[in-house]
Write a protein that holds these residues in place. Structure first.
Motif, short mmCIF file in Angstrom:
data_model
loop_
_atom_site.label_atom_id
_atom_site.label_comp_id
_atom_site.label_asym_id
_atom_site.label_seq_id
_atom_site.Cartn_x
_atom_site.Cartn_y
_atom_site.Cartn_z
N ASP A 14 0.81 -1.06 -0.13
CA ASP A 14 -0.05 -0.11 0.19
C ASP A 14 0.98 1.23 0.15
O ASP A 14 1.93 1.20 0.83
N LEU A 15 0.42 2.01 -0.67
CA LEU A 15 1.26 3.54 -0.93
C LEU A 15 0.19 4.70 -0.97
O LEU A 15 -0.60 4.80 -1.97
N THR A 16 0.75 5.65 0.04
CA THR A 16 -0.05 6.73 -0.06
C THR A 16 0.93 7.98 -0.03
O THR A 16 2.04 7.96 0.34
N TRP A 17 0.42 9.27 -0.95
CA TRP A 17 1.39 10.31 -0.94
C TRP A 17 0.46 11.41 -0.95
O TRP A 17 -0.38 11.70 -1.69
N GLY A 18 0.68 12.30 -0.13
CA GLY A 18 -0.31 13.39 0.34
C GLY A 18 -1.59 12.95 0.69
O GLY A 18 -1.64 11.96 1.61
N THR A 19 -2.40 13.45 -0.04
CA THR A 19 -4.16 12.92 -0.06
C THR A 19 -4.44 11.71 -1.02
O THR A 19 -5.62 11.33 -0.73
N GLN A 20 -3.44 11.48 -1.66
CA GLN A 20 -3.68 10.39 -2.78
C GLN A 20 -3.27 8.98 -2.39
O GLN A 20 -2.28 8.87 -1.72
N THR A 21 -4.18 8.14 -2.54
CA THR A 21 -3.79 6.57 -2.44
C THR A 21 -3.39 6.22 -3.95
O THR A 21 -3.98 6.31 -4.83
N ILE A 22 -1.96 5.61 -3.91
CA ILE A 22 -1.27 5.67 -5.01
C ILE A 22 -1.43 3.93 -5.43
O ILE A 22 -1.97 3.84 -6.58
N PHE A 23 -1.34 3.19 -4.42
CA PHE A 23 -1.62 1.66 -4.77
C PHE A 23 -2.23 1.15 -3.32
O PHE A 23 -1.80 1.53 -2.25
N THR A 24 -3.15 0.20 -3.83
CA THR A 24 -3.74 -0.61 -2.47
C THR A 24 -3.41 -2.03 -2.90
O THR A 24 -4.09 -2.41 -4.06
N ASN A 25 -3.04 -2.90 -2.07
CA ASN A 25 -2.52 -4.23 -2.34
C ASN A 25 -1.92 -4.44 -3.49
O ASN A 25 -2.32 -5.35 -4.38
N LEU A 26 -1.08 -3.63 -4.00
CA LEU A 26 -0.19 -3.91 -5.31
C LEU A 26 0.49 -5.10 -5.28
O LEU A 26 1.43 -5.10 -4.28
N TYR A 27 0.49 -6.01 -5.86
CA TYR A 27 1.21 -7.22 -5.99
C TYR A 27 2.52 -7.24 -6.56
O TYR A 27 2.73 -6.52 -7.69
N LEU A 28 3.45 -7.61 -5.77
CA LEU A 28 4.94 -7.64 -6.08
C LEU A 28 5.56 -8.96 -6.32
O LEU A 28 5.76 -9.85 -5.90
N PRO A 29 5.49 -9.11 -7.89
CA PRO A 29 6.00 -10.33 -8.42
C PRO A 29 7.42 -10.78 -7.79
O PRO A 29 8.32 -9.96 -8.16
N GLY A 30 7.37 -12.13 -7.25
CA GLY A 30 8.83 -12.40 -7.14
C GLY A 30 9.29 -12.03 -5.60
O GLY A 30 10.51 -12.49 -5.21
N TRP A 31 8.49 -11.13 -5.01
CA TRP A 31 8.86 -10.70 -3.58
C TRP A 31 8.82 -12.03 -2.58
O TRP A 31 7.98 -12.83 -2.61
N ALA A 32 9.99 -11.85 -1.98
CA ALA A 32 9.92 -13.09 -0.80
C ALA A 32 10.83 -12.33 0.49
O ALA A 32 11.54 -11.12 0.16
N PRO A 33 10.64 -12.74 1.78
CA PRO A 33 11.36 -12.11 2.93
C PRO A 33 12.69 -12.09 2.64
O PRO A 33 13.37 -13.15 2.02
N VAL A 34 13.41 -11.20 2.89
CA VAL A 34 14.75 -10.97 2.77
C VAL A 34 15.31 -9.88 3.97
O VAL A 34 14.68 -9.20 4.34
N HIS A 35 16.66 -9.95 4.19
CA HIS A 35 17.00 -9.04 5.20
C HIS A 35 17.70 -7.97 4.19
O HIS A 35 17.87 -7.88 3.00
N GLY A 36 18.19 -6.90 4.94
CA GLY A 36 18.76 -5.73 4.31
C GLY A 36 18.72 -4.34 4.90
O GLY A 36 18.27 -4.26 6.15
N PHE A 37 19.28 -3.22 4.45
CA PHE A 37 19.11 -1.94 4.78
C PHE A 37 18.02 -1.26 4.09
O PHE A 37 17.74 -1.42 3.01
N PHE A 38 17.61 -0.18 4.90
CA PHE A 38 16.96 0.83 4.12
C PHE A 38 17.73 2.06 3.86
O PHE A 38 18.74 2.56 4.75
N ALA A 39 17.39 2.83 2.69
CA ALA A 39 17.99 3.98 2.18
C ALA A 39 17.21 4.82 1.47
O ALA A 39 16.37 4.49 0.72
#
Length: 301
Positions: free
Chosen positions: A214-239
């Protein structure tokens, strides 16, 4: 003559490998008080140069409105990933911050990126409006998995998205654990004058364990339940990162908060099944499903 047809849809949610840990991981809060950017928890990458990034008035400034700049900052827990020193896999997170784009040149360029994944420092830490380490065969995005949410403020034509054009847009990219690097999961075109307005717009990015976003920006809902093909749990850093070229724009963030969850065993389930739809012959019908469980999941109609 109007003909009515009935069609039955069989929907199957299939699971891949399911992880076995279950716990809250860590949280990170940064109001960007005055001082050096690099401290015990922030790391400015080697791609940063020419006096950026810097902090002013509780804002992490990645690029002032000056051409040919770029900077990236990673967020850590005393130098370790937010999932802890053991680098456990995360199956979700919620990130909130205020994003300021503008003022800029006419047109402005180039944009901003928020990324998560294990490859953040592998290629010198270049984060931009095309995600992590884009545009070069030696910098293949995030081949070990990860995600990027980007604000692309310059129309590059037919370029990295693989679309007929690469419009000014908010985009979501997925690193699919292969050498190809990023896969474009979603694109939401927005005029650059709307994105680059000099105002602080609140952003919420919520990655869920089922591999949807899910993604919101300002007052807009950009995506709701956007499917992420190939996503799997992973470790990592945020940047986060931004850059300018021959054109320019100001880019800064405020009030960053990140909350993460460790991967947890959860069977695939259908939360909301597709509803019946009636349409005339030759017209389109849209069916939507909401599902839960531990990614990676695939949906078969």
């Amino acid at each position: 003559v109007n003909n009515n047809y009935a069609m039955r849809i069989k929907l199957v949610i299939a699971a891949g490998v399911v992880c076995t840990a279950s716990a809250m991981a860590a949280s990170y809060t940064d109001n960007f008080p005055s001082g050096a950017v690099t401290d015990g928890n922030r790391i400015a990458s080697s791609a940063s140069s020419n006096g950026v990034p810097f902090i002013a008035t509780n804002t992490l400034i990645l690029t002032p409105n000056v051409s040919s700049l770029g900077s990236t900052v990673a967020f850590t827990s005393n130098g370790s990933e937010l999932d802890g020193p053991s680098a456990a896999a995360l199956d979700g997170f919620t990130a909130t911050f205020n994003l300021i784009l503008g003022p800029g040149s006419s047109p402005p360029a180039d944009g901003f990126g928020f990324v998560f994944g294990p490859d953040i420092f592998q290629y010198g830490g270049v984060v931009s409006e095309e995600g992590y380490a884009p545009g070069d065969p030696n910098y293949p995005g995030q081949p070990s998995g990860g995600i990027a949410v980007t604000w692309d403020t310059y129309d590059n034509g037919a370029a990295t998205t693989g679309q007929p054009t690469d419009p000014t847009a908010i985009e979501v990219w997925v690193g699919a654990n292969n050498s190809v690097g990023y896969t474009l999961a979603g694109i939401f075109p927005i005029p650059y004058a709307t994105m680059v307005d000099g105002l602080a717009h609140p952003v919420t990015i919520h990655l869920k364990r089922a591999g949807t976003l899910d993604l919101t920006w300002g007052t807009q809902t950009i995506f709701t339940n956007l499917y992420l093909p190939g996503w799997a749990p992973v470790h990592g850093f945020f940047a986060v990162g931004a850059r300018t070229g021959g054109l320019s724009e100001f880019c800064g963030i405020q009030n960053l908060q990140i909350a993460t969850t460790l991967a947890a065993a959860a069977p695939p389930t259908i939360v909301a099944s597709p509803a019946n739809a009636t349409t005339v012959e030759g017209s389109n019908a849209t069916f939507t499903v909401v599902f839960d469980g531990e990614a990676p999941l695939t949906v078969q109609w």
